[in-house]
Scaffold this motif. Structure first.
Motif, mmCIF file in Angstrom:
data_model
loop_
_atom_site.group_PDB
_atom_site.id
_atom_site.type_symbol
_atom_site.label_atom_id
_atom_site.label_comp_id
_atom_site.label_asym_id
_atom_site.label_seq_id
_atom_site.Cartn_x
_atom_site.Cartn_y
_atom_site.Cartn_z
ATOM 1 N N VAL A 8 0.849 -1.120 0.101
ATOM 2 C CA VAL A 8 0.061 0.196 -0.267
ATOM 3 C C VAL A 8 1.009 1.126 -0.155
ATOM 4 N N LEU A 9 0.951 1.802 -1.039
ATOM 5 C CA LEU A 9 1.872 3.169 -1.597
ATOM 6 C C LEU A 9 0.651 4.683 -1.139
ATOM 7 N N GLN A 10 1.290 5.324 -0.686
ATOM 8 C CA GLN A 10 0.899 7.059 -0.206
ATOM 9 C C GLN A 10 1.595 6.899 -0.854
ATOM 10 N N VAL A 11 0.711 8.297 -2.042
ATOM 11 C CA VAL A 11 1.768 8.501 -3.249
ATOM 12 C C VAL A 11 1.404 10.424 -3.076
ATOM 13 N N PRO A 12 1.744 10.961 -3.111
ATOM 14 C CA PRO A 12 0.932 12.755 -3.154
ATOM 15 C C PRO A 12 1.352 12.509 -5.126
ATOM 16 N N PRO A 13 0.228 13.307 -5.121
ATOM 17 C CA PRO A 13 -0.435 13.754 -6.579
ATOM 18 C C PRO A 13 0.058 13.326 -7.071
ATOM 19 N N THR A 14 1.052 14.479 -6.857
ATOM 20 C CA THR A 14 2.275 15.485 -7.730
ATOM 21 C C THR A 14 3.343 14.437 -7.905
ATOM 22 N N MET A 15 3.609 13.172 -7.573
ATOM 23 C CA MET A 15 3.609 11.806 -8.020
ATOM 24 C C MET A 15 3.631 10.793 -8.466
ATOM 25 N N ALA A 16 2.385 10.313 -8.994
ATOM 26 C CA ALA A 16 1.501 9.279 -9.286
ATOM 27 C C ALA A 16 2.011 9.320 -10.779
ATOM 28 N N GLU A 17 2.443 9.896 -11.681
ATOM 29 C CA GLU A 17 2.516 9.933 -13.355
ATOM 30 C C GLU A 17 4.410 8.912 -12.717
ATOM 31 N N THR A 18 4.971 9.439 -11.808
ATOM 32 C CA THR A 18 6.592 9.516 -11.641
ATOM 33 C C THR A 18 6.209 7.608 -11.387
ATOM 34 N N LEU A 19 5.197 7.820 -10.458
ATOM 35 C CA LEU A 19 4.971 6.140 -9.509
ATOM 36 C C LEU A 19 4.959 4.993 -11.275
ATOM 37 N N GLU A 20 3.958 5.359 -11.629
ATOM 38 C CA GLU A 20 2.931 4.076 -12.865
ATOM 39 C C GLU A 20 4.584 4.758 -14.209
ATOM 40 N N GLU A 21 5.073 6.014 -14.270
ATOM 41 C CA GLU A 21 6.201 5.280 -15.142
ATOM 42 C C GLU A 21 7.616 4.412 -15.088
ATOM 43 N N ARG A 22 7.649 4.614 -13.273
ATOM 44 C CA ARG A 22 8.551 3.566 -13.029
ATOM 45 C C ARG A 22 7.954 1.931 -12.877
#
Length: 103
Positions: A8-22
């Motif tokens: 379960v990852l807490q992801v700030p909205p500004t990092m959501a795209e980065t997470l998905e790309e990774r």
């Protein structure tokens, strides 16, 4: 029965795209592991604020072997060098008691 690990990852909205790309950039690493059965990255929708990383394994030992593998370490090295996309995480683990799959 199978073993399920959900990160379960807490992801700030500004990092959501980065997470998905990774996750997209390391696609294929986990599929080669002995005992691997399934992977899904679940994006939050209305009313949710956490991403779920769902993996299913033949056994807990297979999951532990993945977390100790060079492929796992390599996949997470980018997070270390560029900074984490998640601000926190919690690992949930389960044994599958019952399941069904659609056509």
């Amino acid at each position: 029965m199978s073993f399920v690990a959900i990160n379960v990852l807490q992801v700030p909205p500004t990092m959501a795209e980065t997470l998905e790309e990774r996750f997209a950039s390391r696609a294929g690493d986990i599929e080669t592991m002995e005992g691997f059965e399934a992977f899904e990255l679940l994006r939050p929708v209305e009313g949710q604020d956490a991403y779920l990383v769902y993996t299913r394994w033949r056994s807990e030992d297979a999951f532990r072997a993945w977390t100790e593998s060079p492929a796992f370490q390599h996949g997470h090295a980018r997070s270390s060098s560029e900074g984490p996309a998640a601000s926190g995480s919690t690992l949930w683990t389960f044994e599958v008691a019952s399941s069904a799959e659609g056509a």
